[in-house]
Design a protein around this motif. Structure first.
Motif, PDB file in Angstrom:
ATOM      1  N   ILE A  28      -4.335   5.568  -3.206  1.00 25.39           N
ATOM      2  CA  ILE A  28      -5.576   6.335  -3.179  1.00 25.39           C
ATOM      3  C   ILE A  28      -5.802   6.889  -4.591  1.00 25.39           C
ATOM      4  O   ILE A  28      -4.840   7.042  -5.360  1.00 25.39           O
ATOM      5  CB  ILE A  28      -5.513   7.457  -2.116  1.00 25.39           C
ATOM      6  CG1 ILE A  28      -4.237   8.290  -2.262  1.00 25.39           C
ATOM      7  CG2 ILE A  28      -5.602   6.858  -0.718  1.00 25.39           C
ATOM      8  CD1 ILE A  28      -4.148   9.477  -1.304  1.00 25.39           C
ATOM      9  N   LEU A  32      14.316  -0.678  10.978  1.00 25.84           N
ATOM     10  CA  LEU A  32      15.146   0.467  10.584  1.00 25.84           C
ATOM     11  C   LEU A  32      15.882   1.000  11.818  1.00 25.84           C
ATOM     12  O   LEU A  32      17.080   1.291  11.761  1.00 25.84           O
ATOM     13  CB  LEU A  32      14.283   1.554   9.928  1.00 25.84           C
ATOM     14  CG  LEU A  32      14.997   2.854   9.548  1.00 25.84           C
ATOM     15  CD1 LEU A  32      16.218   2.603   8.666  1.00 25.84           C
ATOM     16  CD2 LEU A  32      14.023   3.807   8.842  1.00 25.84           C
ATOM     17  N   ILE A  40      -8.249   4.568   7.972  1.00 22.99           N
ATOM     18  CA  ILE A  40      -7.485   3.859   6.931  1.00 22.99           C
ATOM     19  C   ILE A  40      -7.213   2.424   7.382  1.00 22.99           C
ATOM     20  O   ILE A  40      -7.478   1.455   6.667  1.00 22.99           O
ATOM     21  CB  ILE A  40      -6.143   4.575   6.646  1.00 22.99           C
ATOM     22  CG1 ILE A  40      -6.390   5.983   6.070  1.00 22.99           C
ATOM     23  CG2 ILE A  40      -5.258   3.738   5.715  1.00 22.99           C
ATOM     24  CD1 ILE A  40      -5.121   6.809   5.862  1.00 22.99           C
ATOM     25  N   GLY A  59       1.326   2.847   3.070  1.00 25.19           N
ATOM     26  CA  GLY A  59       0.457   4.013   2.876  1.00 25.19           C
ATOM     27  C   GLY A  59      -0.160   4.454   4.194  1.00 25.19           C
ATOM     28  O   GLY A  59      -0.650   3.643   4.974  1.00 25.19           O
ATOM     29  N   LEU A  85       7.107  -2.279  11.781  1.00 23.06           N
ATOM     30  CA  LEU A  85       8.534  -2.191  11.455  1.00 23.06           C
ATOM     31  C   LEU A  85       9.320  -1.390  12.493  1.00 23.06           C
ATOM     32  O   LEU A  85       9.078  -0.197  12.664  1.00 23.06           O
ATOM     33  CB  LEU A  85       8.695  -1.509  10.084  1.00 23.06           C
ATOM     34  CG  LEU A  85      10.128  -1.492   9.524  1.00 23.06           C
ATOM     35  CD1 LEU A  85      10.507  -2.870   8.977  1.00 23.06           C
ATOM     36  CD2 LEU A  85      10.281  -0.441   8.427  1.00 23.06           C
ATOM     37  N   HIS A 102       7.913   2.620  17.712  1.00 24.04           N
ATOM     38  CA  HIS A 102       8.692   3.262  16.648  1.00 24.04           C
ATOM     39  C   HIS A 102       8.418   4.763  16.729  1.00 24.04           C
ATOM     40  O   HIS A 102       7.579   5.297  16.021  1.00 24.04           O
ATOM     41  CB  HIS A 102       8.322   2.717  15.275  1.00 24.04           C
ATOM     42  CG  HIS A 102       8.939   3.533  14.167  1.00 24.04           C
ATOM     43  ND1 HIS A 102      10.290   3.524  13.905  1.00 24.04           N
ATOM     44  CD2 HIS A 102       8.412   4.418  13.299  1.00 24.04           C
ATOM     45  CE1 HIS A 102      10.558   4.364  12.919  1.00 24.04           C
ATOM     46  NE2 HIS A 102       9.435   4.920  12.532  1.00 24.04           N
ATOM     47  N   GLY A 160       3.563   2.433   7.864  1.00 34.01           N
ATOM     48  CA  GLY A 160       2.978   3.776   7.982  1.00 34.01           C
ATOM     49  C   GLY A 160       2.801   4.158   9.442  1.00 34.01           C
ATOM     50  O   GLY A 160       2.374   3.340  10.265  1.00 34.01           O
ATOM     51  N   GLY A 219       4.419   5.923  -3.408  1.00 35.54           N
ATOM     52  CA  GLY A 219       5.200   6.789  -2.519  1.00 35.54           C
ATOM     53  C   GLY A 219       6.687   6.510  -2.594  1.00 35.54           C
ATOM     54  O   GLY A 219       7.140   5.631  -3.330  1.00 35.54           O
ATOM     55  N   GLN A 220       7.437   7.254  -1.777  1.00 33.92           N
ATOM     56  CA  GLN A 220       8.902   7.164  -1.920  1.00 33.92           C
ATOM     57  C   GLN A 220       9.510   5.896  -1.308  1.00 33.92           C
ATOM     58  O   GLN A 220      10.482   5.372  -1.856  1.00 33.92           O
ATOM     59  CB  GLN A 220       9.595   8.436  -1.437  1.00 33.92           C
ATOM     60  CG  GLN A 220       9.272   8.891  -0.038  1.00 33.92           C
ATOM     61  CD  GLN A 220      10.442   9.640   0.591  1.00 33.92           C
ATOM     62  OE1 GLN A 220      11.475   9.823  -0.037  1.00 33.92           O
ATOM     63  NE2 GLN A 220      10.279  10.055   1.835  1.00 33.92           N
ATOM     64  N   THR A 234       0.852  -1.186   0.000  1.00 33.25           N
ATOM     65  CA  THR A 234       0.000   0.000   0.000  1.00 33.25           C
ATOM     66  C   THR A 234       0.895   1.246   0.000  1.00 33.25           C
ATOM     67  O   THR A 234       2.042   1.181   0.431  1.00 33.25           O
ATOM     68  CB  THR A 234      -0.936   0.028   1.222  1.00 33.25           C
ATOM     69  OG1 THR A 234      -0.171   0.400   2.373  1.00 33.25           O
ATOM     70  CG2 THR A 234      -1.610  -1.319   1.454  1.00 33.25           C
ATOM     71  N   GLY A 235       0.350   2.353  -0.508  1.00 25.44           N
ATOM     72  CA  GLY A 235       1.197   3.540  -0.664  1.00 25.44           C
ATOM     73  C   GLY A 235       2.237   3.306  -1.741  1.00 25.44           C
ATOM     74  O   GLY A 235       3.367   3.787  -1.674  1.00 25.44           O
ATOM     75  N   ALA A 263       3.190   3.496  13.449  1.00 21.46           N
ATOM     76  CA  ALA A 263       3.177   2.112  12.973  1.00 21.46           C
ATOM     77  C   ALA A 263       2.650   1.121  14.024  1.00 21.46           C
ATOM     78  O   ALA A 263       1.813   0.275  13.700  1.00 21.46           O
ATOM     79  CB  ALA A 263       4.575   1.711  12.506  1.00 21.46           C
ATOM     80  N   SER A 272      13.314   9.301   5.600  1.00 17.93           N
ATOM     81  CA  SER A 272      14.156   8.202   5.105  1.00 17.93           C
ATOM     82  C   SER A 272      13.321   7.253   4.254  1.00 17.93           C
ATOM     83  O   SER A 272      12.236   6.849   4.659  1.00 17.93           O
ATOM     84  CB  SER A 272      14.787   7.444   6.262  1.00 17.93           C
ATOM     85  OG  SER A 272      14.034   7.592   7.434  1.00 17.93           O
TER      86      SER A 272
HETATM   87  P1  NAI Z   1       4.964   9.026   0.809  1.00 17.17           P
HETATM   88  O1  NAI Z   1       4.075  10.156   1.177  1.00 17.17           O
HETATM   89  O2  NAI Z   1       6.042   9.233  -0.192  1.00 17.17           O
HETATM   90  O3  NAI Z   1       4.082   7.792   0.303  1.00 17.17           O
HETATM   91  C1  NAI Z   1       2.944   7.364   0.971  1.00 17.17           C
HETATM   92  C2  NAI Z   1       1.947   6.944  -0.082  1.00 17.17           C
HETATM   93  O4  NAI Z   1       0.834   6.375   0.593  1.00 17.17           O
HETATM   94  C3  NAI Z   1       1.417   8.105  -0.924  1.00 17.17           C
HETATM   95  O5  NAI Z   1       1.650   7.829  -2.297  1.00 17.17           O
HETATM   96  C4  NAI Z   1      -0.069   8.149  -0.593  1.00 17.17           C
HETATM   97  O6  NAI Z   1      -0.878   8.491  -1.701  1.00 17.17           O
HETATM   98  C5  NAI Z   1      -0.322   6.709  -0.142  1.00 17.17           C
HETATM   99  N1  NAI Z   1      -1.507   6.537   0.711  1.00 17.17           N
HETATM  100  C6  NAI Z   1      -2.017   7.389   1.624  1.00 17.17           C
HETATM  101  N2  NAI Z   1      -3.138   6.895   2.160  1.00 17.17           N
HETATM  102  C7  NAI Z   1      -3.336   5.688   1.586  1.00 17.17           C
HETATM  103  C8  NAI Z   1      -4.344   4.703   1.713  1.00 17.17           C
HETATM  104  N3  NAI Z   1      -5.383   4.869   2.532  1.00 17.17           N
HETATM  105  N4  NAI Z   1      -4.246   3.577   0.965  1.00 17.17           N
HETATM  106  C9  NAI Z   1      -3.212   3.418   0.111  1.00 17.17           C
HETATM  107  N5  NAI Z   1      -2.241   4.323  -0.073  1.00 17.17           N
HETATM  108  C10 NAI Z   1      -2.294   5.450   0.659  1.00 17.17           C
HETATM  109  O7  NAI Z   1       5.559   8.484   2.199  1.00 17.17           O
HETATM  110  P2  NAI Z   1       6.773   7.491   2.449  1.00 17.17           P
HETATM  111  O8  NAI Z   1       8.011   8.277   2.627  1.00 17.17           O
HETATM  112  O9  NAI Z   1       6.727   6.399   1.459  1.00 17.17           O
HETATM  113  O10 NAI Z   1       6.385   6.962   3.917  1.00 17.17           O
HETATM  114  C11 NAI Z   1       5.203   6.238   4.133  1.00 17.17           C
HETATM  115  C12 NAI Z   1       4.943   6.025   5.616  1.00 17.17           C
HETATM  116  O11 NAI Z   1       5.991   5.295   6.220  1.00 17.17           O
HETATM  117  C13 NAI Z   1       4.818   7.309   6.436  1.00 17.17           C
HETATM  118  O12 NAI Z   1       3.736   7.134   7.348  1.00 17.17           O
HETATM  119  C14 NAI Z   1       6.121   7.363   7.205  1.00 17.17           C
HETATM  120  O13 NAI Z   1       5.987   8.080   8.414  1.00 17.17           O
HETATM  121  C15 NAI Z   1       6.349   5.907   7.459  1.00 17.17           C
HETATM  122  N6  NAI Z   1       7.735   5.514   7.783  1.00 17.17           N
HETATM  123  C16 NAI Z   1       7.899   4.515   8.708  1.00 17.17           C
HETATM  124  C17 NAI Z   1       9.148   4.046   9.024  1.00 17.17           C
HETATM  125  C18 NAI Z   1       9.311   2.946  10.022  1.00 17.17           C
HETATM  126  O14 NAI Z   1      10.463   2.628  10.346  1.00 17.17           O
HETATM  127  N7  NAI Z   1       8.269   2.323  10.559  1.00 17.17           N
HETATM  128  C19 NAI Z   1      10.359   4.602   8.397  1.00 17.17           C
HETATM  129  C20 NAI Z   1      10.086   5.628   7.418  1.00 17.17           C
HETATM  130  C21 NAI Z   1       8.806   6.057   7.140  1.00 17.17           C
END
Ligand code: NAI
Length: 326
Positions: free
Chosen positions: A43, A158, A108, A88, A155, A187, A130, A14-15, A10-11, A133, A238
């Motif tokens: 989405i 990291l 969500i 996501g 997760l 986390h 996400g 995203g990056q 999901t997501g 988490a 990150s």
């Molecule tokens: P991003 O913003 O680049 O990508 C997130 C994607 O999720 C977006 O494309 C968005 O459209 C999509 N999205 C949003 N709501 C959604 C839904 N209901 N269903 C499906 N897709 C949906 O963010 P990025 O950098 O990829 O990070 C994603 C998440 O991971 C963030 O919440 C961030 O805080 C978290 N994160 C967690 C880490 C961990 O160690 N647990 C480490 C780094 C980030």
């Protein structure tokens, strides 16, 4: 070759996903003989961007990728999923309180819990990435009663890898020679990166890390704030290292690992943590998708204080989330 594994992300536009998809598609995560069907969820506003990502997967000409689904319907994405990587989430915006972030993410993970419950493979393995988490994993599990709670994880690998790397650097050894590092709790910035029992090349690392005082002043806040430091430097959170950690988490879980690693899993009372929260523990992954929480660690007073603080934060997040359930 074995039957394809249905892997849902999901997501997916995203990056993090952008760094993760090549690791999955090339066989780095599940091995060079394991074909995959990729189920990508986004989405609706991100579906055009997702179609570009899918073109790039196709252009990667990965022999292991048998099919790719792109959808905004969780029931389509989760259908038959063996692995679900929940990246996501609603992003934290400036000025948002933890409560606001929880309130945005609850619907969500509630909807995705319902969908997983209904259509995923009964033995699906889930990793929630996400944020927040741990609490998102708790919400998901609550709304997916048919999925064993222990099949759902969050997760913290990291954070674990960050701790390993910093110890290796300080001790001037390979990360492969560092053992018994782990992350306890949430986390978040209350997580406890624990190196009190860690060894490097067989030697205790604690004296060289400045003892308890040195940990409290230097190492612990460095790991707790590493995510924020990267956002400051990069202007984005990150992603490459997060994708690498997801890969490590899944490889350890599914294929087994000789090392103790860190995963947020349902608290079962171990180390005095109340049931009902997802808590990062040191775990042993024995292969075949099973893991056990490492037992019998004697937590010193210094560690106990940190473990209690991060547990308190998780209990508060859980209470805030429960207040929003109807
Ligand atoms: P991003 O913003 O680049 O990508 C997130 C994607 O999720 C977006 O494309 C968005 O459209 C999509 N999205 C949003 N709501 C959604 C839904 N209901 N269903 C499906 N897709 C949906 O963010 P990025 O950098 O990829 O990070 C994603 C998440 O991971 C963030 O919440 C961030 O805080 C978290 N994160 C967690 C880490 C961990 O160690 N647990 C480490 C780094 C980030």
């Amino acid at each position: 070759s074995p039957a394809p594994l249905n892997v849902c992300i999901t997501g997916a536009a995203g990056q993090i996903s952008y760094s993760l998809l090549p690791l999955l598609s090339s066989g780095h995560v599940f091995g060079p003989d394991q074909p995959l069907n990729l189920h990508l969820l986004e989405i609706p506003p991100a579906l055009p961007a997702l179609s570009g990502v899918v073109m790039e997967i196709i252009d990667g000409a990965y022999p292991l990728v048998k099919s790719v689904i792109q959808t905004s319907d969780p029931k389509v994405a989760f259908r038959g999923a063996h692995i679900a990587i929940l990246v996501g989430a609603f992003p934290r915006r400036a000025g948002m309180e933890r409560k606001d972030l929880l309130a945005k993410n609850l619907p969500i993970f509630k909807a995705q819990g319902h969908a997983l419950n209904e259509v995923a493979n009964r033995d699906v393995k889930v990793v929630v990435v996400g944020n927040p988490a741990n609490t998102n994993a708790m919400v998901l599990s609550h709304f997916a009663p048919q999925i064993p709670p222990t099949n759902i994880t969050a997760l913290t690998r990291l954070d674990h890898n960050r701790a390993l790397a910093q110890v290796a650097k300080r001790m001037d050894v390979s990360v492969l020679d560092v053992h018994d590092v782990c992350i306890w709790g949430n986390h978040s910035s209350t997580q406890y990166p624990d190196v009190t029992r860690a060894t490097a090349d067989g030697k205790q690392v604690l004296p060289k890390m400045g003892g308890f005082g040195g940990l409290a002043e230097g190492f612990i806040p460095l790991i707790q704030k590493r995510g924020a430091t990267i956002i400051q430097a990069r202007g984005m959170s990150s992603a490459m290292s997060a994708a690498n950690a997801i890969s490590d988490h899944l490889r350890s879980w599914i294929l087994g690992d000789s090392q103790v690693v860190s995963m947020a899993v349902p608290a079962d009372g171990s180390y005095g943590i109340n049931k009902g929260v997802y808590f990062s523990y040191p775990v042993r992954c024995v292969g075949g998708g099973s893991y056990e929480i490492v037992q019998g660690i004697e937590l010193d007073e210094f560690s106990r204080k940190y473990v209690e603080a991060t547990a308190a934060e998780l209990y508060a997040e859980r209470a805030e989330a429960l207040a929003l359930f109807e």
